[in-house]
Scaffold this motif. Structure first.
Motif, PDB file in Angstrom:
ATOM      1  N   GLN A 171       0.837  -1.209   0.000  1.00 59.96           N
ATOM      2  CA  GLN A 171       0.000   0.000   0.000  1.00 59.96           C
ATOM      3  C   GLN A 171       0.868   1.254   0.000  1.00 59.96           C
ATOM      4  N   LYS A 172       0.451   2.253  -0.752  1.00 61.04           N
ATOM      5  CA  LYS A 172       1.156   3.527  -0.798  1.00 61.04           C
ATOM      6  C   LYS A 172       0.694   4.416   0.344  1.00 61.04           C
ATOM      7  N   ARG A 218      13.399   5.875   9.491  1.00 62.11           N
ATOM      8  CA  ARG A 218      13.714   4.782  10.405  1.00 62.11           C
ATOM      9  C   ARG A 218      12.972   3.503  10.039  1.00 62.11           C
ATOM     10  N   LEU A 219      11.741   3.636   9.582  1.00 65.41           N
ATOM     11  CA  LEU A 219      10.974   2.454   9.150  1.00 65.41           C
ATOM     12  C   LEU A 219      11.532   1.891   7.848  1.00 65.41           C
ATOM     13  N   TYR A 267       5.944   3.223   0.235  1.00 64.47           N
ATOM     14  CA  TYR A 267       5.068   2.057   0.243  1.00 64.47           C
ATOM     15  C   TYR A 267       5.393   1.142   1.416  1.00 64.47           C
ATOM     16  N   VAL A 268       4.385   0.376   1.827  1.00 65.02           N
ATOM     17  CA  VAL A 268       4.593  -0.657   2.843  1.00 65.02           C
ATOM     18  C   VAL A 268       5.289  -1.841   2.179  1.00 65.02           C
ATOM     19  N   GLN A 269       6.333  -2.326   2.838  1.00 62.42           N
ATOM     20  CA  GLN A 269       7.106  -3.442   2.282  1.00 62.42           C
ATOM     21  C   GLN A 269       6.254  -4.702   2.211  1.00 62.42           C
ATOM     22  N   ASN A 270       6.559  -5.518   1.227  1.00 60.79           N
ATOM     23  CA  ASN A 270       5.804  -6.752   0.995  1.00 60.79           C
ATOM     24  C   ASN A 270       6.729  -7.955   1.127  1.00 60.79           C
ATOM     25  N   ALA A 271       7.633  -7.901   2.107  1.00 62.30           N
ATOM     26  CA  ALA A 271       8.705  -8.901   2.195  1.00 62.30           C
ATOM     27  C   ALA A 271       8.185 -10.314   2.406  1.00 62.30           C
ATOM     28  N   LEU A 272       7.123 -10.483   3.228  1.00 61.64           N
ATOM     29  CA  LEU A 272       6.613 -11.829   3.486  1.00 61.64           C
ATOM     30  C   LEU A 272       6.050 -12.438   2.212  1.00 61.64           C
ATOM     31  N   LEU A 286      10.524  -1.958   6.760  1.00 64.31           N
ATOM     32  CA  LEU A 286       9.062  -2.005   6.792  1.00 64.31           C
ATOM     33  C   LEU A 286       8.430  -1.102   5.731  1.00 64.31           C
ATOM     34  N   LEU A 287       9.164  -0.078   5.303  1.00 61.03           N
ATOM     35  CA  LEU A 287       8.717   0.817   4.240  1.00 61.03           C
ATOM     36  C   LEU A 287       9.804   0.916   3.178  1.00 61.03           C
ATOM     37  N   TYR A 288       9.425   1.309   1.977  1.00 62.18           N
ATOM     38  CA  TYR A 288      10.422   1.575   0.937  1.00 62.18           C
ATOM     39  C   TYR A 288       9.909   2.685   0.037  1.00 62.18           C
ATOM     40  N   ARG A 289      10.843   3.371  -0.604  1.00 58.78           N
ATOM     41  CA  ARG A 289      10.496   4.475  -1.498  1.00 58.78           C
ATOM     42  C   ARG A 289      10.692   4.072  -2.950  1.00 58.78           C
TER      43      ARG A 289
END
Length: 253
Positions: free
Chosen positions: A32-33, A57-58, A73-78, A63-66
């Protein structure tokens, strides 16, 4: 004895904690953006420098990426982990489909139990909307319906208010969609089976909405057991047909 000074928490710490909580509970979903910094600062009623520090920091935590010029955006690592080649193999291997069904017994059964136990009226409204989406998608084909059915199970997981269940199901979404579609494509060959599955799902929804945890878990298990038993029966039937055909060809030769 002198008292120690109580220090005020840093504003960025509070913002980090709030955003982490929103990610954990699912208010902010993977991929999510985030709103623009100016808008987010207004919503939190904080300064933009404090907000920017929290976001950085996030990002450092993963947990977040640009995206360059495209926002945060919220990271989608899982979910990325679930896209591993092994999971691709599990999604397509015929034998693994039964293992996934067994796994769904545990995952979806406990989701249904806690959804009936803890669900709010807002949760139940999302479940009703998900059921309506399934009915609409069913008019357009099995592929669309499988996507909607997966959305229904996610709505149930949200209603369970168990963040581990929610994030695990979200990460597994592509695998679940493929499993549901593959099962329905096979089951659709036998008249009346898909209609019965839909009735099972209605029963499951009714037990959740009426707040009956044990009945909801039982309804979920019966629903999945029917799918598994029917698939196995159809597989045995196909095997018998193949044996008969081989004998017939051998007698002709």
């Amino acid at each position: 004895m002198p008292y120690r000074k109580i220090s005020q928490p840093k504003l960025a710490d509070a913002i980090v904690a709030e955003l982490e909580n929103m990610i954990l509970e699912g208010s902010l979903q993977p991929g999510q953006k985030l709103p623009p910094e100016r808008e987010l600062a207004i919503q939190f009623q904080v300064s933009r420098p404090s907000l920017r520090e929290a976001i950085q920091r996030l990002e450092a935590k993963g947990l977040l990426y640009r995206r360059q010029g495209g926002g945060t955006y919220v990271q989608n690592a899982l979910s990325q982990g679930m896209a591993d080649p092994l999971f691709e193999l599990l999604s397509s291997h015929p034998e693994a489909q039964y293992d996934l069904l067994e796994f769904r017994h545990a995952l979806e059964g406990i989701s249904a139990y806690y959804a009936a136990l803890r669900g709010t009226e807002a949760d139940f409204e999302r479940i009703r909307a998900a059921q309506a989406a399934i009915e609409e998608a069913g008019k357009h084909g099995l592929a669309e319906e499988s996507v909607a059915v997966t959305g229904f199970y996610l709505a149930v997981a949200e209603a369970s208010h168990n963040v581990v269940l929610l994030h695990l199901l979200r990460a597994m979404r592509p695998m679940l969609e493929q499993n549901i579609l593959r099962n329905n494509e096979i089951l659709n060959r036998r008249p009346g089976v898909v209609a019965k599955i839909r009735r099972h799902r209605v029963t499951l929804i009714e037990t959740i909405l009426s707040g009956e945890p044990e009945q909801a878990r039982t309804a979920c298990h019966e629903h999945l057991a029917f799918i598994e038993e029917t698939l196995l029966d159809m597989q045995r039937e196909e095997s018998r047909i193949q044996r008969s055909m081989r004998r017939f060809r051998q007698q002709e030769s």
